[in-house]
Design an enzyme around this catalytic site. Structure first.
Site, PDB file in Angstrom:
ATOM      1  N   ASP A  51       0.831  -1.211   0.000  1.00  0.00           N
ATOM      2  CA  ASP A  51       0.000   0.000   0.000  1.00  0.00           C
ATOM      3  C   ASP A  51       0.865   1.261   0.000  1.00  0.00           C
ATOM      4  OD1 ASP A  51      -2.043  -1.933   0.455  1.00  0.00           O
ATOM      5  OD2 ASP A  51      -1.812  -1.691   2.616  1.00  0.00           O
ATOM      6  N   GLU A 229     -11.205  -0.871  -3.345  1.00  0.00           N
ATOM      7  CA  GLU A 229     -10.458  -0.258  -2.248  1.00  0.00           C
ATOM      8  C   GLU A 229      -9.252   0.475  -2.816  1.00  0.00           C
ATOM      9  OE1 GLU A 229      -9.238  -3.557   0.223  1.00  0.00           O
ATOM     10  OE2 GLU A 229      -7.459  -3.960  -0.992  1.00  0.00           O
TER      11      GLU A 229
END
Length: 486
Positions: A51, A229
């Site tokens: 991420d 997401e």
């Protein structure tokens, strides 16, 4: 013979129009140029960091923040270059063990400068590991976030008290928005996550109600888990582009793209359109799997946009993917099509970043692969026009070779005046290796460009033709034998 460093320098000089960077994207109606110099990064950038986000500050320094495998803290590193982040020292910004805010997972931190303060958004489990909600830290007292004093602003309150994560913020036409992923009780019986959008009243508060801009309603978004997401918003060429990730966090993980007009009502769901297919997916040939959770930054020279993402180097994972630490931070140049839309290409192989060869004779054309032939191509998928410069080349010292990005192990090879794509990685045939090698010299028609003399055919150079024409080697000294690297 010119060194690779010299070639990249010449290529930078040859760019006539500077590509407006993502950092400049808030300016009204940015102009578009599809040309920008090559970048010189080496992947993997940072091991075991998922991420990822890289922010380029106005002082020119880069800041890196990402999820750590232990899911228990927020760390940051800084460097003078993107590549420098690879070995930069990490500093602890916030630790779950030192806070009473939550006890669960710490996921996907993002760093943003809003006004004269710093903000970090991340998902934090409140009372249990998966009881995650968006959480905000505020940094003050320093223009350097590594030296700022950090205070907890708390959890962001949304329309539903449900599983929510991956908050990101961006500004369009002077209005600041928050986008995040959340389980919506109105969809899939509350399973999976959709993407929400809201205006912000301050950096830790949204204006409710929010809207949904994407749901996991496509088959590729529902493999393993029903997931949207990891969104990221950017404004370019009169459009707002929001990238996001979908499916389970294994090799099925991929990226989608949402688009809206910059001047549209972004709080109207009808303003948003979704890509029919994923825009960035696993690639077996390059050994990169599950690419996603992207962010974007700008290159060291401010002339190229850079995609920041994570991927694994193998497909099969033992056990739960969440327990696997091997999501690696990677960077690669983001290219733009002539219509102003992004071309993500494919996850490039490990090692030096590839380049594109743009013809000096017709600067809309590139050396590329079409129907397994080496041709001059226009508007081709970017991965079909990317080549890694291998130095020394297969022909030995003083030479270079061009390895296909889309087909690793295959090289441009010149024989009898023609150029083909040949599998030569493991060959010991000296003649074949020489045919796949070139000597690099200053551009024959423009010294700011570069030309490539065949190592096997002295005096003959790599030559581009018209759109769809075969690339060849010939004793030309004109613009068709001169290229600019991108």
């Amino acid at each position: 013979m010119l060194s690779l460093k010299a070639v990249l320098r010449f290529a930078s000089v040859a760019v006539a129009v500077v590509l407006p960077t993502l950092a400049q994207a808030q300016a009204p109606e940015p102009s578009l140029s599809v040309r920008s110099p090559p970048v010189s990064y080496n992947n993997t950038l940072v091991k075991q960091r998922a991420d990822p986000q890289i922010l380029k500050h106005t002082n020119g320094r880069y800041y890196f923040i990402a999820t750590v495998p232990e899911y228990d803290r927020v760390v940051m590193r800084q460097a003078d270059s993107i590549q420098g982040l690879s070995t930069a020292e990490e500093r602890l910004i916030w630790a779950r063990s030192q806070s009473k805010a939550g006890v669960g997972y710490v996921w996907a931190p993002e760093l943003h400068k809003i006004g004269d303060k710093w903000y970090i958004y991340f998902a934090l489990g409140r009372t249990a590991p998966f009881d995650v909600r968006p959480f905000v830290l505020e940094g003050t007292g320093s223009d350097d976030p590594m030296a700022a004093s950090w205070a907890e602003k708390g959890f962001i309150t949304t329309d539903f008290d449900t599983f929510s994560l991956d908050a990101t913020t961006f500004e369009v036409n002077g209005v600041r928005y928050l986008s995040w992923a959340q389980a919506d009780p109105r969809f899939d019986n509350g399973g999976g996550t959709s993407l929400f959008l809201a205006r912000m009243t301050n950096p830790w508060t949204i204006q409710r109600p929010s809207i949904v801009i994407s749901r996991p309603d496509q088959p590729w978004e529902r493999i393993g888990h029903n997931v949207n997401e990891g969104s990221w918003g950017m404004v370019r060429n009169g459009k707002v582009f929001v990238t996001y990730s979908a499916a389970a966090t294994d090799a099925n993980y991929c990226m989608g793209l949402l688009t809206a007009d910059q001047n549209a009502d972004l709080m109207n769901p009808a303003s948003w359109s979704k890509s029919k297919d994923p825009v960035f997916v696993s690639n077996t040939a390059t050994s990169q799997f599950g690419p996603g959770h992207s962010a974007f930054t700008v290159s060291d020279d401010n002339q190229s946009d850079v995609l920041v993402y994570h991927a694994r180097q193998y497909k099969d994972i033992r056990g739960e993917p969440l327990d696997n630490p091997d999501r690696m931070t990677r960077v690669q140049k983001l290219y733009w099509r002539s219509d102003g839309t992004p071309d993500f290409g494919i996850p490039i192989p490990d090692g030096p970043h590839p380049v594109r060869l743009r013809s000096s004779a017709d600067q809309t054309l590139y050396v590329g692969i079409a129907n397994n032939a080496v041709q001059s191509v226009k508007d081709a998928p970017v991965q079909n026009t990317q080549f890694k410069i291998v130095e020394p080349g297969l022909g030995g010292s003083g030479t270079i070779s061009f390895e296909s990005t889309a087909q690793p192990g295959k090289y441009l090879s010149a024989a009898n005046g023609s150029v083909s794509l040949a599998t030569l990685s493991n060959t010991s045939d000296a003649g074949a290796r020489s045919s796949a090698s070139f000597r690099r010299v200053a551009g024959l028609s423009d010294a700011t460009g570069v030309s490539f003399e065949s190592a096997a055919q002295a005096g003959s150079y790599l030559v581009s033709g018209g759109n769809g024409a075969a690339v060849s080697v010939a004793p030309s000294t004109g613009a068709e034998a001169t290229f600019y690297l991108e």
